[in-house]
Design an enzyme around this catalytic site. Structure first.
Site, PDB file in Angstrom:
ATOM      1  N   CYS A 115      -9.682  18.805  56.329  1.00 58.63           N
ATOM      2  CA  CYS A 115      -8.655  19.395  57.191  1.00 58.63           C
ATOM      3  C   CYS A 115      -9.025  19.239  58.657  1.00 58.63           C
ATOM      4  CB  CYS A 115      -8.507  20.862  56.834  1.00 58.63           C
ATOM      5  SG  CYS A 115      -8.299  21.093  55.075  1.00 58.63           S
ATOM      6  N   ARG A 139     -33.391   4.121  58.671  1.00 56.70           N
ATOM      7  CA  ARG A 139     -32.130   3.392  58.485  1.00 56.70           C
ATOM      8  C   ARG A 139     -32.363   1.930  58.091  1.00 56.70           C
ATOM      9  NH1 ARG A 139     -27.649   4.693  61.639  1.00 56.70           N
ATOM     10  NH2 ARG A 139     -29.044   5.668  63.125  1.00 56.70           N
ATOM     11  N   PRO A 160     -39.619   3.293  60.063  1.00 58.25           N
ATOM     12  CA  PRO A 160     -38.220   2.896  59.846  1.00 58.25           C
ATOM     13  C   PRO A 160     -37.555   3.756  58.774  1.00 58.25           C
ATOM     14  CG  PRO A 160     -39.718   1.329  58.796  1.00 58.25           C
ATOM     15  CD  PRO A 160     -40.573   2.304  59.540  1.00 58.25           C
TER      16      PRO A 160
HETATM   17  C1  LIG Z   1     -39.625  10.959  64.454  1.00 58.58           C
HETATM   18  C2  LIG Z   1     -38.672  10.036  63.816  1.00 58.58           C
HETATM   19  N1  LIG Z   1     -39.143   8.955  63.168  1.00 58.58           N
HETATM   20  C3  LIG Z   1     -38.321   8.077  62.553  1.00 58.58           C
HETATM   21  C4  LIG Z   1     -36.962   8.250  62.559  1.00 58.58           C
HETATM   22  C5  LIG Z   1     -36.119   7.241  61.841  1.00 58.58           C
HETATM   23  O1  LIG Z   1     -35.151   6.679  62.596  1.00 58.58           O
HETATM   24  P1  LIG Z   1     -34.306   5.470  62.015  1.00 58.58           P
HETATM   25  O2  LIG Z   1     -33.691   5.912  60.757  1.00 58.58           O
HETATM   26  O3  LIG Z   1     -33.327   5.178  63.073  1.00 58.58           O
HETATM   27  O4  LIG Z   1     -35.288   4.364  61.781  1.00 58.58           O
HETATM   28  C6  LIG Z   1     -36.414   9.353  63.232  1.00 58.58           C
HETATM   29  C7  LIG Z   1     -34.956   9.535  63.349  1.00 58.58           C
HETATM   30  O5  LIG Z   1     -34.371   9.021  64.302  1.00 58.58           O
HETATM   31  C8  LIG Z   1     -37.291  10.277  63.859  1.00 58.58           C
HETATM   32  O6  LIG Z   1     -36.804  11.348  64.473  1.00 58.58           O
HETATM   33  N1  LIG Z   2     -28.311  10.738  61.932  1.00 63.44           N
HETATM   34  C1  LIG Z   2     -28.285   9.672  62.878  1.00 63.44           C
HETATM   35  C2  LIG Z   2     -29.634   9.178  63.255  1.00 63.44           C
HETATM   36  C3  LIG Z   2     -30.577  10.226  63.648  1.00 63.44           C
HETATM   37  C4  LIG Z   2     -31.897   9.838  63.186  1.00 63.44           C
HETATM   38  C5  LIG Z   2     -32.835  10.994  62.995  1.00 63.44           C
HETATM   39  N2  LIG Z   2     -33.660  11.260  64.134  1.00 63.44           N
HETATM   40  C6  LIG Z   2     -27.378   8.553  62.440  1.00 63.44           C
HETATM   41  O1  LIG Z   2     -26.756   8.632  61.451  1.00 63.44           O
HETATM   42  O2  LIG Z   2     -27.227   7.573  63.072  1.00 63.44           O
END
Ligand SMILES: Cc1ncc(COP(=O)(O)O)c(C=O)c1O
Ligand SMILES: N[C@@H](CCCC[NH3+])C(=O)O
EC number: 4.1.1.20
Length: 454
Positions: free
Chosen positions: A381, A314, A312
Protein backbone atom coordinates in the site's frame (compact mmCIF):
# COMPACT_ATOMS: atom_id res chain seq x y z
CA UNK A 1 29.27 -30.11 -5.09
CA UNK A 2 26.36 -32.22 -3.95
CA UNK A 3 22.90 -31.13 -2.89
CA UNK A 4 21.55 -33.13 0.00
CA UNK A 5 17.83 -33.83 0.09
CA UNK A 6 17.42 -31.89 -3.16
CA UNK A 7 14.44 -32.42 -5.41
CA UNK A 8 15.40 -33.70 -8.84
CA UNK A 9 13.78 -31.54 -11.50
CA UNK A 10 13.66 -31.47 -15.28
CA UNK A 11 17.22 -31.64 -16.47
CA UNK A 12 18.06 -28.87 -18.87
CA UNK A 13 21.09 -29.56 -21.03
CA UNK A 14 23.34 -26.58 -21.57
CA UNK A 15 22.24 -25.08 -24.85
CA UNK A 16 24.79 -23.95 -27.42
CA UNK A 17 23.83 -20.35 -26.81
CA UNK A 18 24.21 -19.37 -23.20
CA UNK A 19 21.68 -16.97 -21.79
CA UNK A 20 24.02 -14.02 -21.28
CA UNK A 21 24.90 -13.94 -24.98
CA UNK A 22 21.27 -13.81 -26.05
CA UNK A 23 19.92 -11.68 -23.31
CA UNK A 24 20.93 -9.03 -20.98
CA UNK A 25 24.72 -8.86 -21.03
CA UNK A 26 27.40 -10.95 -19.45
CA UNK A 27 26.93 -10.49 -15.74
CA UNK A 28 23.28 -9.78 -15.05
CA UNK A 29 22.35 -13.49 -14.94
CA UNK A 30 24.29 -16.26 -13.24
CA UNK A 31 27.04 -17.47 -15.58
CA UNK A 32 25.44 -20.89 -15.98
CA UNK A 33 21.94 -19.61 -16.86
CA UNK A 34 20.66 -21.01 -20.16
CA UNK A 35 17.60 -20.60 -22.32
CA UNK A 36 15.31 -23.56 -21.79
CA UNK A 37 12.51 -24.79 -24.07
CA UNK A 38 9.29 -22.75 -24.11
CA UNK A 39 10.84 -19.38 -23.38
CA UNK A 40 12.04 -20.42 -19.99
CA UNK A 41 15.38 -19.76 -18.37
CA UNK A 42 17.17 -22.46 -16.41
CA UNK A 43 19.44 -21.68 -13.48
CA UNK A 44 21.56 -24.41 -11.92
CA UNK A 45 20.04 -26.73 -14.51
CA UNK A 46 16.47 -26.10 -13.27
CA UNK A 47 13.82 -24.25 -15.30
CA UNK A 48 12.59 -21.19 -13.43
CA UNK A 49 8.93 -21.83 -14.29
CA UNK A 50 9.17 -25.23 -12.67
CA UNK A 51 10.55 -23.62 -9.51
CA UNK A 52 7.75 -21.03 -9.49
CA UNK A 53 5.18 -23.80 -9.78
CA UNK A 54 6.74 -26.10 -7.24
CA UNK A 55 7.49 -23.54 -4.52
CA UNK A 56 4.95 -20.82 -5.31
CA UNK A 57 5.73 -17.15 -5.84
CA UNK A 58 7.36 -14.91 -4.90
CA UNK A 59 10.38 -17.14 -4.52
CA UNK A 60 14.11 -16.43 -4.47
CA UNK A 61 16.35 -18.83 -6.39
CA UNK A 62 20.03 -19.06 -5.44
CA UNK A 63 22.57 -20.67 -7.78
CA UNK A 64 25.02 -22.51 -5.52
CA UNK A 65 27.66 -22.93 -8.23
CA UNK A 66 27.62 -19.19 -8.92
CA UNK A 67 28.09 -18.34 -5.24
CA UNK A 68 30.98 -20.76 -4.93
CA UNK A 69 32.58 -19.59 -8.19
CA UNK A 70 32.45 -15.98 -7.03
CA UNK A 71 33.88 -16.86 -3.63
CA UNK A 72 36.74 -18.65 -5.40
CA UNK A 73 37.30 -15.74 -7.78
CA UNK A 74 37.88 -13.51 -4.77
CA UNK A 75 40.35 -15.95 -3.24
CA UNK A 76 42.23 -16.16 -6.55
CA UNK A 77 42.20 -12.36 -6.94
CA UNK A 78 44.02 -11.86 -3.64
CA UNK A 79 45.74 -15.16 -2.88
CA UNK A 80 47.66 -13.79 0.12
CA UNK A 81 44.66 -12.03 1.65
CA UNK A 82 41.81 -13.15 3.87
CA UNK A 83 38.49 -13.03 2.04
CA UNK A 84 35.66 -12.52 4.49
CA UNK A 85 32.10 -12.80 3.19
CA UNK A 86 29.81 -10.00 4.44
CA UNK A 87 26.92 -12.01 5.85
CA UNK A 88 24.51 -9.05 5.78
CA UNK A 89 24.13 -9.58 2.02
CA UNK A 90 22.36 -12.91 2.70
CA UNK A 91 22.96 -15.59 5.28
CA UNK A 92 21.52 -19.03 5.86
CA UNK A 93 23.03 -22.15 7.34
CA UNK A 94 23.83 -23.53 3.88
CA UNK A 95 25.63 -20.30 2.99
CA UNK A 96 27.69 -20.59 6.18
CA UNK A 97 28.73 -24.08 5.02
CA UNK A 98 29.57 -22.91 1.49
CA UNK A 99 31.80 -20.15 2.82
CA UNK A 100 33.49 -22.50 5.23
CA UNK A 101 34.15 -25.02 2.44
CA UNK A 102 35.47 -22.34 0.09
CA UNK A 103 37.94 -21.12 2.72
CA UNK A 104 36.36 -17.71 3.35
CA UNK A 105 35.80 -15.95 6.65
CA UNK A 106 32.55 -14.33 7.76
CA UNK A 107 31.86 -10.66 8.51
CA UNK A 108 28.94 -10.49 10.93
CA UNK A 109 27.31 -7.51 12.58
CA UNK A 110 25.03 -8.95 15.23
CA UNK A 111 24.75 -11.71 17.81
CA UNK A 112 22.09 -13.23 15.54
CA UNK A 113 24.44 -13.64 12.58
CA UNK A 114 27.11 -14.91 14.95
CA UNK A 115 24.84 -17.52 16.48
CA UNK A 116 23.78 -18.74 13.05
CA UNK A 117 27.42 -19.17 12.02
CA UNK A 118 28.21 -20.90 15.30
CA UNK A 119 25.26 -23.27 14.88
CA UNK A 120 27.08 -24.72 11.84
CA UNK A 121 30.39 -24.92 13.64
CA UNK A 122 31.94 -22.16 11.50
CA UNK A 123 35.51 -21.60 12.79
CA UNK A 124 35.21 -18.65 15.17
CA UNK A 125 38.72 -17.44 14.43
CA UNK A 126 37.60 -16.69 10.84
CA UNK A 127 34.79 -14.41 12.03
CA UNK A 128 35.01 -10.59 12.12
CA UNK A 129 32.46 -8.69 14.20
CA UNK A 130 31.39 -5.24 13.02
CA UNK A 131 28.92 -2.66 14.21
CA UNK A 132 28.83 1.06 14.84
CA UNK A 133 26.63 0.40 17.88
CA UNK A 134 27.36 -3.08 19.14
CA UNK A 135 24.96 -4.17 21.83
CA UNK A 136 26.13 -5.77 25.09
CA UNK A 137 24.73 -9.03 23.70
CA UNK A 138 26.79 -8.69 20.50
CA UNK A 139 30.00 -8.27 22.48
CA UNK A 140 29.14 -10.99 25.00
CA UNK A 141 28.36 -13.46 22.23
CA UNK A 142 31.52 -12.59 20.30
CA UNK A 143 33.70 -13.11 23.38
CA UNK A 144 31.93 -16.32 24.36
CA UNK A 145 32.37 -17.81 20.89
CA UNK A 146 35.93 -16.50 20.54
CA UNK A 147 35.63 -14.58 17.28
CA UNK A 148 38.89 -13.80 15.49
CA UNK A 149 38.53 -10.02 15.23
CA UNK A 150 36.31 -7.38 16.77
CA UNK A 151 36.39 -4.11 14.85
CA UNK A 152 36.32 -1.14 17.23
CA UNK A 153 33.99 1.54 15.90
CA UNK A 154 33.78 4.08 18.72
CA UNK A 155 35.85 5.31 21.61
CA UNK A 156 33.46 4.13 24.31
CA UNK A 157 33.51 0.60 22.97
CA UNK A 158 37.19 0.18 23.86
CA UNK A 159 36.87 0.15 27.64
CA UNK A 160 33.47 -1.56 27.46
CA UNK A 161 34.94 -4.45 25.50
CA UNK A 162 38.18 -4.65 27.48
CA UNK A 163 36.23 -4.91 30.74
CA UNK A 164 34.46 -8.03 29.48
CA UNK A 165 37.53 -9.94 28.30
CA UNK A 166 38.24 -12.83 30.64
CA UNK A 167 41.12 -15.24 30.76
CA UNK A 168 44.76 -14.75 29.88
CA UNK A 169 44.34 -14.32 26.09
CA UNK A 170 43.68 -10.79 24.85
CA UNK A 171 40.90 -10.24 22.28
CA UNK A 172 42.32 -9.33 18.89
CA UNK A 173 40.83 -6.11 17.57
CA UNK A 174 41.10 -3.67 14.68
CA UNK A 175 40.24 0.01 14.68
CA UNK A 176 37.79 1.13 12.01
CA UNK A 177 39.07 4.32 10.45
CA UNK A 178 36.79 6.80 8.71
CA UNK A 179 39.18 7.70 5.92
CA UNK A 180 37.30 10.65 4.41
CA UNK A 181 36.82 9.01 1.00
CA UNK A 182 33.50 9.38 -0.84
CA UNK A 183 32.61 6.29 -2.87
CA UNK A 184 29.56 4.14 -3.55
CA UNK A 185 26.60 3.74 -5.85
CA UNK A 186 24.13 5.91 -3.92
CA UNK A 187 24.46 8.49 -1.18
CA UNK A 188 22.72 6.17 1.31
CA UNK A 189 25.32 3.44 0.86
CA UNK A 190 28.43 5.63 1.16
CA UNK A 191 30.17 5.12 4.47
CA UNK A 192 33.73 6.41 4.04
CA UNK A 193 33.33 10.18 3.81
CA UNK A 194 33.61 12.68 6.65
CA UNK A 195 30.33 13.20 8.46
CA UNK A 196 29.36 9.50 8.53
CA UNK A 197 28.31 7.55 11.59
CA UNK A 198 30.85 4.79 10.94
CA UNK A 199 34.38 4.44 12.24
CA UNK A 200 36.74 6.92 13.84
CA UNK A 201 37.71 10.00 11.90
CA UNK A 202 41.16 10.17 10.39
CA UNK A 203 40.81 13.90 9.77
CA UNK A 204 40.06 14.98 13.35
CA UNK A 205 42.54 12.63 15.01
CA UNK A 206 39.96 10.33 16.63
CA UNK A 207 41.37 7.28 14.85
CA UNK A 208 44.87 7.86 16.22
CA UNK A 209 43.45 8.58 19.66
CA UNK A 210 41.51 5.31 19.60
CA UNK A 211 44.64 3.39 18.69
CA UNK A 212 46.45 4.90 21.69
CA UNK A 213 43.58 3.87 23.96
CA UNK A 214 43.47 0.31 22.65
CA UNK A 215 47.22 0.00 23.19
CA UNK A 216 46.62 0.94 26.82
CA UNK A 217 44.20 -1.97 27.38
CA UNK A 218 45.93 -5.20 28.38
CA UNK A 219 42.81 -7.23 27.47
CA UNK A 220 42.97 -6.09 23.84
CA UNK A 221 45.54 -6.79 21.16
CA UNK A 222 45.51 -4.37 18.24
CA UNK A 223 46.28 -6.27 15.03
CA UNK A 224 45.44 -3.68 12.39
CA UNK A 225 43.29 -1.01 10.83
CA UNK A 226 39.97 -1.35 9.02
CA UNK A 227 37.96 0.83 6.71
CA UNK A 228 34.84 0.30 4.61
CA UNK A 229 34.15 2.93 2.00
CA UNK A 230 30.63 2.06 0.92
CA UNK A 231 28.80 -0.25 -1.44
CA UNK A 232 28.44 -0.61 -5.26
CA UNK A 233 31.88 0.97 -5.80
CA UNK A 234 32.49 0.38 -9.48
CA UNK A 235 36.18 1.28 -9.65
CA UNK A 236 39.32 0.07 -7.85
CA UNK A 237 40.58 3.66 -7.44
CA UNK A 238 38.84 4.50 -4.13
CA UNK A 239 40.40 1.36 -2.63
CA UNK A 240 43.83 2.46 -3.84
CA UNK A 241 43.23 5.85 -2.18
CA UNK A 242 42.24 4.09 1.04
CA UNK A 243 45.41 1.99 0.94
CA UNK A 244 47.51 5.15 0.61
CA UNK A 245 45.82 6.88 3.54
CA UNK A 246 45.83 3.86 5.81
CA UNK A 247 49.43 2.89 5.12
CA UNK A 248 50.43 6.48 5.88
CA UNK A 249 48.53 6.15 9.17
CA UNK A 250 50.22 2.81 9.93
CA UNK A 251 53.59 4.48 9.43
CA UNK A 252 52.64 7.39 11.73
CA UNK A 253 51.53 4.91 14.40
CA UNK A 254 54.88 3.13 14.10
CA UNK A 255 56.71 6.41 14.55
CA UNK A 256 54.54 7.44 17.50
CA UNK A 257 54.19 4.13 19.36
CA UNK A 258 56.94 1.91 17.96
CA UNK A 259 54.41 -0.69 16.74
CA UNK A 260 54.15 -2.46 13.40
CA UNK A 261 50.55 -3.54 12.87
CA UNK A 262 50.39 -6.64 10.70
CA UNK A 263 46.88 -6.34 9.16
CA UNK A 264 44.86 -4.02 6.93
CA UNK A 265 41.16 -4.68 6.21
CA UNK A 266 39.71 -2.71 3.30
CA UNK A 267 36.08 -3.76 3.79
CA UNK A 268 33.72 -4.65 0.94
CA UNK A 269 31.64 -2.67 -1.51
CA UNK A 270 32.69 -4.17 -4.86
CA UNK A 271 30.11 -3.46 -7.55
CA UNK A 272 27.92 -5.85 -9.54
CA UNK A 273 25.89 -5.24 -12.70
CA UNK A 274 22.12 -4.91 -12.29
CA UNK A 275 21.58 -3.66 -15.84
CA UNK A 276 23.45 -4.77 -18.95
CA UNK A 277 26.50 -2.60 -19.33
CA UNK A 278 26.70 -1.55 -15.68
CA UNK A 279 30.37 -1.24 -14.73
CA UNK A 280 31.40 -4.18 -12.55
CA UNK A 281 35.15 -4.82 -12.49
CA UNK A 282 36.17 -8.44 -11.93
CA UNK A 283 37.64 -9.35 -8.53
CA UNK A 284 41.01 -9.73 -10.26
CA UNK A 285 40.91 -6.08 -11.40
CA UNK A 286 40.21 -4.82 -7.88
CA UNK A 287 42.79 -7.23 -6.49
CA UNK A 288 45.59 -6.15 -8.86
CA UNK A 289 45.11 -2.44 -8.21
CA UNK A 290 44.88 -2.89 -4.44
CA UNK A 291 47.96 -5.12 -4.35
CA UNK A 292 50.02 -2.74 -6.53
CA UNK A 293 49.10 0.24 -4.40
CA UNK A 294 49.91 -1.63 -1.21
CA UNK A 295 53.39 -2.48 -2.46
CA UNK A 296 53.98 1.12 -3.61
CA UNK A 297 52.66 2.79 -0.44
CA UNK A 298 54.54 0.42 1.84
CA UNK A 299 57.78 0.99 -0.09
CA UNK A 300 57.32 4.75 0.24
CA UNK A 301 56.89 4.52 4.01
CA UNK A 302 59.41 1.70 4.41
CA UNK A 303 56.64 -0.33 6.05
CA UNK A 304 56.37 -4.14 5.85
CA UNK A 305 53.28 -4.97 3.74
CA UNK A 306 50.43 -5.86 6.11
CA UNK A 307 48.22 -8.89 5.42
CA UNK A 308 45.10 -7.73 3.59
CA UNK A 309 41.47 -8.59 4.27
CA UNK A 310 38.55 -7.83 1.95
CA UNK A 311 34.88 -8.24 2.84
CA UNK A 312 32.82 -8.72 -0.35
CA UNK A 313 29.11 -9.30 0.23
CA UNK A 314 27.08 -8.23 -2.80
CA UNK A 315 29.86 -9.22 -5.22
CA UNK A 316 29.57 -12.85 -4.12
CA UNK A 317 25.83 -13.11 -3.61
CA UNK A 318 23.86 -10.67 -5.80
CA UNK A 319 24.49 -12.22 -9.23
CA UNK A 320 23.66 -15.70 -7.91
CA UNK A 321 20.05 -14.81 -7.04
CA UNK A 322 16.93 -14.58 -9.20
CA UNK A 323 13.59 -13.42 -7.80
CA UNK A 324 10.44 -14.92 -9.33
CA UNK A 325 7.06 -13.23 -9.15
CA UNK A 326 3.68 -13.92 -10.68
CA UNK A 327 1.77 -11.10 -12.35
CA UNK A 328 -1.52 -10.38 -10.57
CA UNK A 329 -2.78 -7.37 -12.53
CA UNK A 330 -1.93 -5.34 -15.64
CA UNK A 331 -3.30 -1.82 -16.06
CA UNK A 332 -2.69 1.58 -17.66
CA UNK A 333 -2.71 5.01 -16.11
CA UNK A 334 -1.31 8.37 -17.17
CA UNK A 335 0.20 6.87 -20.30
CA UNK A 336 2.05 4.23 -18.31
CA UNK A 337 1.58 0.45 -18.23
CA UNK A 338 1.80 -1.25 -14.86
CA UNK A 339 2.29 -4.93 -14.09
CA UNK A 340 1.53 -5.63 -10.43
CA UNK A 341 3.15 -8.74 -8.97
CA UNK A 342 2.73 -10.83 -5.83
CA UNK A 343 5.82 -9.41 -4.07
CA UNK A 344 7.23 -5.92 -3.76
CA UNK A 345 9.05 -3.65 -1.36
CA UNK A 346 8.66 -6.18 1.46
CA UNK A 347 11.04 -8.58 -0.32
CA UNK A 348 13.06 -5.97 -2.24
CA UNK A 349 13.26 -2.54 -0.62
CA UNK A 350 16.23 -1.46 -2.78
CA UNK A 351 14.32 0.48 -5.46
CA UNK A 352 12.42 2.41 -2.79
CA UNK A 353 15.56 3.04 -0.71
CA UNK A 354 18.18 3.72 -3.35
CA UNK A 355 16.32 4.08 -6.65
CA UNK A 356 17.87 0.74 -7.64
CA UNK A 357 17.23 -0.45 -11.23
CA UNK A 358 16.74 -4.05 -12.38
CA UNK A 359 16.40 -6.20 -15.48
CA UNK A 360 13.09 -8.12 -15.75
CA UNK A 361 12.21 -11.00 -18.08
CA UNK A 362 9.04 -13.00 -18.57
CA UNK A 363 9.82 -16.71 -18.30
CA UNK A 364 7.93 -19.80 -19.40
CA UNK A 365 5.84 -18.23 -22.19
CA UNK A 366 6.97 -16.94 -25.54
CA UNK A 367 4.91 -14.91 -27.97
CA UNK A 368 5.41 -12.72 -30.99
CA UNK A 369 4.01 -9.72 -29.11
CA UNK A 370 6.13 -6.57 -29.39
CA UNK A 371 7.79 -5.22 -26.29
CA UNK A 372 6.68 -2.09 -24.48
CA UNK A 373 7.81 -0.08 -21.49
CA UNK A 374 6.15 -1.53 -18.40
CA UNK A 375 6.59 -0.57 -14.78
CA UNK A 376 6.66 -3.57 -12.46
CA UNK A 377 5.07 -2.70 -9.13
CA UNK A 378 4.47 -4.64 -5.94
CA UNK A 379 1.33 -5.34 -3.96
CA UNK A 380 1.97 -3.05 -1.01
CA UNK A 381 0.00 0.00 0.00
CA UNK A 382 2.61 2.54 -1.11
CA UNK A 383 3.01 4.51 -4.31
CA UNK A 384 6.77 3.96 -3.95
CA UNK A 385 6.34 0.19 -4.06
CA UNK A 386 7.99 -0.12 -7.49
CA UNK A 387 10.25 -3.07 -8.33
CA UNK A 388 11.39 -2.01 -11.80
CA UNK A 389 10.64 1.30 -13.46
CA UNK A 390 9.96 1.19 -17.19
CA UNK A 391 11.38 -2.16 -18.29
CA UNK A 392 10.71 -3.77 -21.68
CA UNK A 393 8.10 -6.54 -21.40
CA UNK A 394 5.81 -8.14 -24.01
CA UNK A 395 2.55 -6.32 -24.77
CA UNK A 396 0.57 -9.51 -24.13
CA UNK A 397 1.78 -9.75 -20.52
CA UNK A 398 -1.15 -11.00 -18.45
CA UNK A 399 -2.04 -12.17 -14.95
CA UNK A 400 -0.47 -15.56 -14.28
CA UNK A 401 2.74 -14.83 -16.18
CA UNK A 402 5.97 -15.33 -14.27
CA UNK A 403 8.58 -12.58 -14.16
CA UNK A 404 12.22 -13.19 -13.28
CA UNK A 405 14.47 -10.51 -11.76
CA UNK A 406 18.19 -11.36 -11.82
CA UNK A 407 20.74 -9.78 -9.49
CA UNK A 408 18.48 -10.55 -6.53
CA UNK A 409 20.87 -12.52 -4.31
CA UNK A 410 22.05 -9.72 -2.01
CA UNK A 411 20.17 -7.30 0.24
CA UNK A 412 16.72 -8.49 -0.77
CA UNK A 413 15.85 -11.37 1.54
CA UNK A 414 18.24 -10.10 4.21
CA UNK A 415 16.41 -6.76 4.22
CA UNK A 416 12.92 -8.19 3.73
CA UNK A 417 10.20 -7.00 6.08
CA UNK A 418 6.87 -8.17 7.38
CA UNK A 419 5.00 -5.25 5.79
CA UNK A 420 1.32 -5.97 5.15
CA UNK A 421 1.87 -9.47 6.58
CA UNK A 422 2.39 -10.86 3.10
CA UNK A 423 5.04 -13.25 4.42
CA UNK A 424 8.70 -13.19 3.47
CA UNK A 425 9.41 -15.44 0.47
CA UNK A 426 11.31 -18.72 0.55
CA UNK A 427 14.87 -19.12 -0.72
CA UNK A 428 15.53 -22.18 -2.86
CA UNK A 429 19.05 -23.27 -3.80
CA UNK A 430 19.63 -24.88 -7.18
CA UNK A 431 22.60 -26.96 -8.35
CA UNK A 432 23.11 -29.68 -10.93
CA UNK A 433 19.45 -29.95 -11.83
CA UNK A 434 18.23 -30.17 -8.22
CA UNK A 435 16.55 -27.72 -5.89
CA UNK A 436 16.17 -27.53 -2.12
CA UNK A 437 14.65 -25.03 0.26
CA UNK A 438 17.13 -23.01 2.32
CA UNK A 439 14.54 -20.74 3.96
CA UNK A 440 10.86 -21.62 3.98
CA UNK A 441 8.12 -19.13 3.24
CA UNK A 442 6.99 -17.08 6.23
CA UNK A 443 3.40 -17.90 7.03
CA UNK A 444 0.52 -16.15 8.69
CA UNK A 445 1.10 -18.53 11.58
CA UNK A 446 4.59 -17.03 12.06
CA UNK A 447 3.02 -13.58 12.45
CA UNK A 448 0.26 -14.83 14.69
CA UNK A 449 2.61 -16.69 16.99
CA UNK A 450 4.52 -13.45 17.75
CA UNK A 451 1.30 -11.72 18.68
CA UNK A 452 0.75 -12.67 22.29
CA UNK A 453 -2.72 -11.17 22.23
CA UNK A 454 -2.68 -8.83 25.21
C1 LIG B 1 31.93 -3.30 7.26
C2 LIG B 1 31.33 -3.80 6.02
N1 LIG B 1 31.99 -4.74 5.31
C3 LIG B 1 31.50 -5.25 4.17
C4 LIG B 1 30.29 -4.84 3.66
C5 LIG B 1 29.80 -5.47 2.40
O1 LIG B 1 29.49 -4.59 1.42
P1 LIG B 1 29.14 -5.12 -0.03
O2 LIG B 1 28.01 -6.06 0.09
O3 LIG B 1 28.80 -3.91 -0.79
O4 LIG B 1 30.37 -5.82 -0.52
C6 LIG B 1 29.57 -3.85 4.35
C7 LIG B 1 28.31 -3.30 3.81
O5 LIG B 1 28.37 -2.33 3.05
C8 LIG B 1 30.09 -3.33 5.56
O6 LIG B 1 29.41 -2.42 6.25
N1 LIG C 1 21.78 -2.57 1.71
C1 LIG C 1 22.54 -1.87 0.74
C2 LIG C 1 24.01 -1.98 0.94
C3 LIG C 1 24.46 -1.68 2.30
C4 LIG C 1 25.58 -2.55 2.61
C5 LIG C 1 25.78 -2.78 4.08
N2 LIG C 1 26.73 -1.89 4.67
C6 LIG C 1 22.14 -2.23 -0.67
O1 LIG C 1 21.26 -2.98 -0.87
O2 LIG C 1 22.66 -1.77 -1.62
Amino acid sequence: MTMNRGVRMTVVPTLPTSLPEQLAGPSVWPAGAVLAPGGDVAVGGVPLLELAERYGTPVYVLDEAEVRARARAWRRALPDADVVYAAKAFLSRAVVDWMEQEGLGLDVCSAGELELAASRGFPAERIVLHGNAKSPQDLRTALRLGVGRIVIDSEGEIARLAAQVQGPEPQQVMVRVLPGIEAGGHRKIRTGGEGQKFGLSLANGDAEEAVARVLGQPGLELVGLHCHLGSQIASPEPYARAVRRLVALLARLRDRHGITLPELDLGGGFAVAYLPGDPAPAPAAYGRRIQDELIRSCAESDYPAPRLTVEPGRSIMAPAGVALYRVLAVKRSGGRVFAAVDGGMSDNPRPALYGARYTVRRVGRVSAAPMRATTVVGRHCEAGDVLAESVELPEDLRPGDVLAVPGAGAYHVSMASGYNMTGRPPVVAVAEGRSRVLLRRETFEDHRSRDIGL
